[in-house]
Motif scaffolding. Structure first.
Motif, PDB file in Angstrom:
ATOM      1  N   GLY A 178       4.186   1.262   0.651  1.00  0.00           N
ATOM      2  CA  GLY A 178       4.587   2.838   0.310  1.00  0.00           C
ATOM      3  C   GLY A 178       5.674   3.015   1.211  1.00  0.00           C
ATOM      4  O   GLY A 178       6.650   3.828   0.462  1.00  0.00           O
ATOM      5  N   THR A 179       5.740   2.737   2.252  1.00  0.00           N
ATOM      6  CA  THR A 179       6.961   3.147   3.197  1.00  0.00           C
ATOM      7  C   THR A 179       8.271   2.487   2.612  1.00  0.00           C
ATOM      8  O   THR A 179       9.349   3.050   2.168  1.00  0.00           O
ATOM      9  CB  THR A 179       6.592   2.798   4.402  1.00  0.00           C
ATOM     10  N   LEU A 180       8.171   1.285   1.913  1.00  0.00           N
ATOM     11  CA  LEU A 180       9.308   0.676   1.418  1.00  0.00           C
ATOM     12  C   LEU A 180       9.905   1.266   0.122  1.00  0.00           C
ATOM     13  O   LEU A 180      11.069   1.294  -0.197  1.00  0.00           O
ATOM     14  CB  LEU A 180       9.012  -0.739   1.294  1.00  0.00           C
ATOM     15  N   THR A 181       8.574   1.662  -0.444  1.00  0.00           N
ATOM     16  CA  THR A 181       9.130   2.377  -1.663  1.00  0.00           C
ATOM     17  C   THR A 181       9.684   3.515  -1.479  1.00  0.00           C
ATOM     18  O   THR A 181      10.829   3.879  -2.426  1.00  0.00           O
ATOM     19  CB  THR A 181       7.592   2.543  -2.558  1.00  0.00           C
ATOM     20  N   ARG A 192      14.959  13.583  -1.847  1.00  0.00           N
ATOM     21  CA  ARG A 192      13.767  14.048  -0.925  1.00  0.00           C
ATOM     22  C   ARG A 192      12.831  13.071  -1.415  1.00  0.00           C
ATOM     23  O   ARG A 192      12.316  13.137  -2.469  1.00  0.00           O
ATOM     24  CB  ARG A 192      13.673  15.481  -1.009  1.00  0.00           C
ATOM     25  N   VAL A 193      12.084  12.622  -0.473  1.00  0.00           N
ATOM     26  CA  VAL A 193      10.734  11.804  -0.824  1.00  0.00           C
ATOM     27  C   VAL A 193       9.513  12.698   0.192  1.00  0.00           C
ATOM     28  O   VAL A 193       9.575  12.771   1.344  1.00  0.00           O
ATOM     29  CB  VAL A 193      10.803  10.558  -0.534  1.00  0.00           C
ATOM     30  N   PHE A 194       8.443  12.910  -0.555  1.00  0.00           N
ATOM     31  CA  PHE A 194       7.227  13.183   0.053  1.00  0.00           C
ATOM     32  C   PHE A 194       6.152  11.772   0.285  1.00  0.00           C
ATOM     33  O   PHE A 194       6.315  11.129  -0.634  1.00  0.00           O
ATOM     34  CB  PHE A 194       6.284  14.411  -0.596  1.00  0.00           C
ATOM     35  N   ILE A 195       5.681  11.719   1.496  1.00  0.00           N
ATOM     36  CA  ILE A 195       4.823  10.629   1.428  1.00  0.00           C
ATOM     37  C   ILE A 195       3.516  11.042   2.057  1.00  0.00           C
ATOM     38  O   ILE A 195       3.360  11.670   2.855  1.00  0.00           O
ATOM     39  CB  ILE A 195       5.576   9.384   2.309  1.00  0.00           C
ATOM     40  N   THR A 196       2.381  10.244   1.392  1.00  0.00           N
ATOM     41  CA  THR A 196       1.067  10.803   1.864  1.00  0.00           C
ATOM     42  C   THR A 196       0.108   9.600   2.657  1.00  0.00           C
ATOM     43  O   THR A 196       0.484   8.631   2.368  1.00  0.00           O
ATOM     44  CB  THR A 196       0.080  11.252   0.299  1.00  0.00           C
ATOM     45  N   ASP A 197      -0.547   9.823   3.326  1.00  0.00           N
ATOM     46  CA  ASP A 197      -1.572   8.851   4.057  1.00  0.00           C
ATOM     47  C   ASP A 197      -2.651   9.831   4.782  1.00  0.00           C
ATOM     48  O   ASP A 197      -2.811  10.943   4.773  1.00  0.00           O
ATOM     49  CB  ASP A 197      -0.820   7.994   5.063  1.00  0.00           C
ATOM     50  N   VAL A 198      -3.707   8.927   5.378  1.00  0.00           N
ATOM     51  CA  VAL A 198      -4.788   9.737   5.970  1.00  0.00           C
ATOM     52  C   VAL A 198      -4.394   9.399   7.609  1.00  0.00           C
ATOM     53  O   VAL A 198      -5.214   9.867   8.514  1.00  0.00           O
ATOM     54  CB  VAL A 198      -6.057   8.983   5.669  1.00  0.00           C
ATOM     55  N   GLN A 199      -3.410   8.396   8.147  1.00  0.00           N
ATOM     56  CA  GLN A 199      -3.150   8.136   9.310  1.00  0.00           C
ATOM     57  C   GLN A 199      -1.763   8.836   9.836  1.00  0.00           C
ATOM     58  O   GLN A 199      -0.887   8.301   9.444  1.00  0.00           O
ATOM     59  CB  GLN A 199      -2.795   6.664   9.410  1.00  0.00           C
ATOM     60  N   PRO A 200      -2.024   9.775  10.684  1.00  0.00           N
ATOM     61  CA  PRO A 200      -0.924  10.622  11.345  1.00  0.00           C
ATOM     62  C   PRO A 200       0.398   9.501  11.866  1.00  0.00           C
ATOM     63  O   PRO A 200       1.568   9.686  11.511  1.00  0.00           O
ATOM     64  CB  PRO A 200      -1.502  11.382  12.375  1.00  0.00           C
ATOM     65  N   ALA A 201      -0.133   8.455  12.490  1.00  0.00           N
ATOM     66  CA  ALA A 201       0.820   7.432  13.265  1.00  0.00           C
ATOM     67  C   ALA A 201       1.764   7.053  12.140  1.00  0.00           C
ATOM     68  O   ALA A 201       2.987   6.909  12.301  1.00  0.00           O
ATOM     69  CB  ALA A 201       0.443   6.400  13.861  1.00  0.00           C
ATOM     70  N   LYS A 202       1.229   6.579  10.961  1.00  0.00           N
ATOM     71  CA  LYS A 202       1.902   6.005   9.820  1.00  0.00           C
ATOM     72  C   LYS A 202       3.166   7.216   9.264  1.00  0.00           C
ATOM     73  O   LYS A 202       4.158   6.753   9.069  1.00  0.00           O
ATOM     74  CB  LYS A 202       0.999   5.327   8.848  1.00  0.00           C
ATOM     75  N   LEU A 203       2.259   8.320   9.105  1.00  0.00           N
ATOM     76  CA  LEU A 203       3.239   9.420   8.656  1.00  0.00           C
ATOM     77  C   LEU A 203       4.395   9.691   9.525  1.00  0.00           C
ATOM     78  O   LEU A 203       5.492   9.969   9.108  1.00  0.00           O
ATOM     79  CB  LEU A 203       2.282  10.633   8.080  1.00  0.00           C
ATOM     80  N   ALA A 204       3.977   9.625  10.749  1.00  0.00           N
ATOM     81  CA  ALA A 204       5.171  10.332  11.860  1.00  0.00           C
ATOM     82  C   ALA A 204       6.139   9.145  11.549  1.00  0.00           C
ATOM     83  O   ALA A 204       7.591   9.596  11.569  1.00  0.00           O
ATOM     84  CB  ALA A 204       4.496  10.277  13.269  1.00  0.00           C
ATOM     85  N   LEU A 205       5.617   7.749  11.570  1.00  0.00           N
ATOM     86  CA  LEU A 205       6.825   6.696  11.275  1.00  0.00           C
ATOM     87  C   LEU A 205       7.733   6.981  10.021  1.00  0.00           C
ATOM     88  O   LEU A 205       9.089   6.983  10.404  1.00  0.00           O
ATOM     89  CB  LEU A 205       6.295   5.358  11.546  1.00  0.00           C
ATOM     90  N   ALA A 206       7.080   7.170   9.243  1.00  0.00           N
ATOM     91  CA  ALA A 206       7.808   7.248   7.861  1.00  0.00           C
ATOM     92  C   ALA A 206       8.658   8.620   7.897  1.00  0.00           C
ATOM     93  O   ALA A 206       9.771   8.351   7.235  1.00  0.00           O
ATOM     94  CB  ALA A 206       6.802   7.609   6.688  1.00  0.00           C
ATOM     95  N   ALA A 207       8.306   9.571   8.654  1.00  0.00           N
ATOM     96  CA  ALA A 207       9.078  10.888   8.760  1.00  0.00           C
ATOM     97  C   ALA A 207      10.445  10.363   9.534  1.00  0.00           C
ATOM     98  O   ALA A 207      11.409  11.351   9.509  1.00  0.00           O
ATOM     99  CB  ALA A 207       8.457  11.592   9.332  1.00  0.00           C
ATOM    100  N   THR A 208      10.771   9.634  10.360  1.00  0.00           N
ATOM    101  CA  THR A 208      11.751   9.389  11.024  1.00  0.00           C
ATOM    102  C   THR A 208      12.820   8.400  10.101  1.00  0.00           C
ATOM    103  O   THR A 208      13.731   8.050  10.632  1.00  0.00           O
ATOM    104  CB  THR A 208      11.460   8.341  12.386  1.00  0.00           C
ATOM    105  N   LEU A 209      12.370   8.089   9.020  1.00  0.00           N
ATOM    106  CA  LEU A 209      13.382   7.173   8.315  1.00  0.00           C
ATOM    107  C   LEU A 209      14.196   7.710   7.351  1.00  0.00           C
ATOM    108  O   LEU A 209      14.954   7.037   6.591  1.00  0.00           O
ATOM    109  CB  LEU A 209      12.439   6.159   7.445  1.00  0.00           C
ATOM    110  N   GLY A 210      14.282   9.061   7.235  1.00  0.00           N
ATOM    111  CA  GLY A 210      15.205   9.718   6.229  1.00  0.00           C
ATOM    112  C   GLY A 210      14.701  11.012   5.629  1.00  0.00           C
ATOM    113  O   GLY A 210      13.814  11.726   6.543  1.00  0.00           O
ATOM    114  N   PRO A 211      14.937  11.512   4.838  1.00  0.00           N
ATOM    115  CA  PRO A 211      14.413  13.026   4.366  1.00  0.00           C
ATOM    116  C   PRO A 211      13.092  12.861   3.718  1.00  0.00           C
ATOM    117  O   PRO A 211      13.092  12.727   2.469  1.00  0.00           O
ATOM    118  CB  PRO A 211      15.720  13.420   3.313  1.00  0.00           C
TER     119      PRO A 211
END
Ligand code: ZN
Length: 344
Positions: A178-181, A192-211
């Protein structure tokens, strides 16, 4: 040679194995440097099978690899000993009808690393066709090279979506794929990309990678969040990368009229699907199976700096600790994305 061998379900050993691999004239012999652990490797370890593919004999795991060319066959022209490379793990029959149509990933005879009965690459050396071996740009590390395989899935999905500049995408699932996609979607022109998950740590990392805007689906409805951010319109593209059965409906729900849903994740069982919900939007439905023709593009994007996968390699293990690496991957801490094993 010493290899990481899946003897049977839940039994992995680092042990000697004889693999007879003559060097064909169009082949190269490669010393393996880095191998990523994929969800499929972990699934074989825990369950001994994925769908119709059942581990019936000891199997070397691993299919996400980078290394150094040691030796080249007589007809090889593009690679030399010492070249740093990554490898596309599925070798199709060049004469099959899907291959001749350009759909080589759909060749039923494809020989794919670590898919029974084909041994994978968690071993010191492999022999691989020149045509499926790709030189790494100087600024791309072995660890990044071993991320090309999962990134190829995201790029193939982005191709299927036929992204347009400025598109808004939502990706369901913030695991490695998902993150690589999400990164592939941004590189493909998404604003802009929205990304979903149930794990806050994964979401927090994804949010650092771009918009990239995280959506925690435990408390938020993805479609509602995307609509609120797009004046009620919805996402141009939804990438389903979780394999969670309920995510199929979420993907359609989040789409704008005329949008496209790409199904990447593989649910373990058939999923009921609301056709009318897709029809009233004239949603375009795309699916992918692995990838084709995208390794050079993945490397070009890494080399140019358009895609940076370094933050996603969160854990590294030495080859001697390969069994421990798999046990770690079975119960990964929430902030972990990709575990790699280094052989040198
Ligand atoms: Zn993989």
């Amino acid at each position: 040679m010493q290899a990481l061998v899946l003897e049977k379900t839940r039994l992995l050993r680092l042990r000697d194995i004889v693999i007879d691999e003559p060097l064909g004239s169009h082949d190269v012999r490669i010393r393996i440097h880095s191998v990523g652990i994929c969800g499929s490797d972990v699934h074989y370890y825990q369950h001994g099978a994925i769908g119709p593919f059942v581990v019936r004999a000891p199997l070397v795991l691993g299919h996400e690899a980078a290394g150094i060319v040691m030796e080249t066959g007589a007809a090889v022209t593009t690679l030399r000993p010492g070249d740093r490379v990554c490898m596309e793990p599925g070798i199709p029959d060049p004469n099959s009808r899907p291959t001749r149509l350009g759909l080589y990933n759909l060749d039923p005879a494809v020989r794919f690393w670590a898919t029974p009965p084909v041994h994978g690459c968690l071993r010191p050396t492999v022999v691989h066709p020149e045509a499926f071996t790709f030189k790494l740009p100087d600024n791309v590390s072995f660890g990044e090279g071993a991320m090309v395989e999962p990134l190829a899935v995201g790029l193939h999905a982005a191709n299927k979506a036929r992204l347009k500049p400025g598109d808004v995408a939502v990706v369901l699932g913030a695991g490695p794929i998902g993150t690589l996609t999400a990164l592939a979607a941004l590189a493909g022109g998404c604003s802009r990309v929205f990304i979903t998950d149930v794990q806050p740590a994964k979401l927090a990392l994804a949010a650092t990678l771009g918009p990239i805007t995280p959506i925690d689906v435990r408390g938020q409805n993805p479609a509602a969040v995307v609509r609120a951010a797009t004046g009620g319109w919805g996402a141009d593209v939804a990438f389903e990368a979780s394999g969670v059965p309920s995510a199929a409906a979420q993907a359609i729900d989040a789409l704008c009229p005329g949008g496209c849903a790409v199904f990447i994740g593989m649910p373990g069982a058939p999923v009921p699907f609301d056709i009318v919900a897709a029809q009233v939007k004239e949603a375009r439905i795309e699916t992918i199976f692995r990838y084709a023709h995208v390794f050079p593009r993945a490397l070009a994007l890494m080399g140019s700096g358009k895609i940076n996968v370094r933050p996603l390699v969160t854990d590294r293990f030495a080859f001697a600790d390969a069994v421990a690496a798999f046990d770690y991957a079975c119960r990964m801490r929430p902030a972990s994305v990709k575990v790699q094993i280094e052989l040198t």
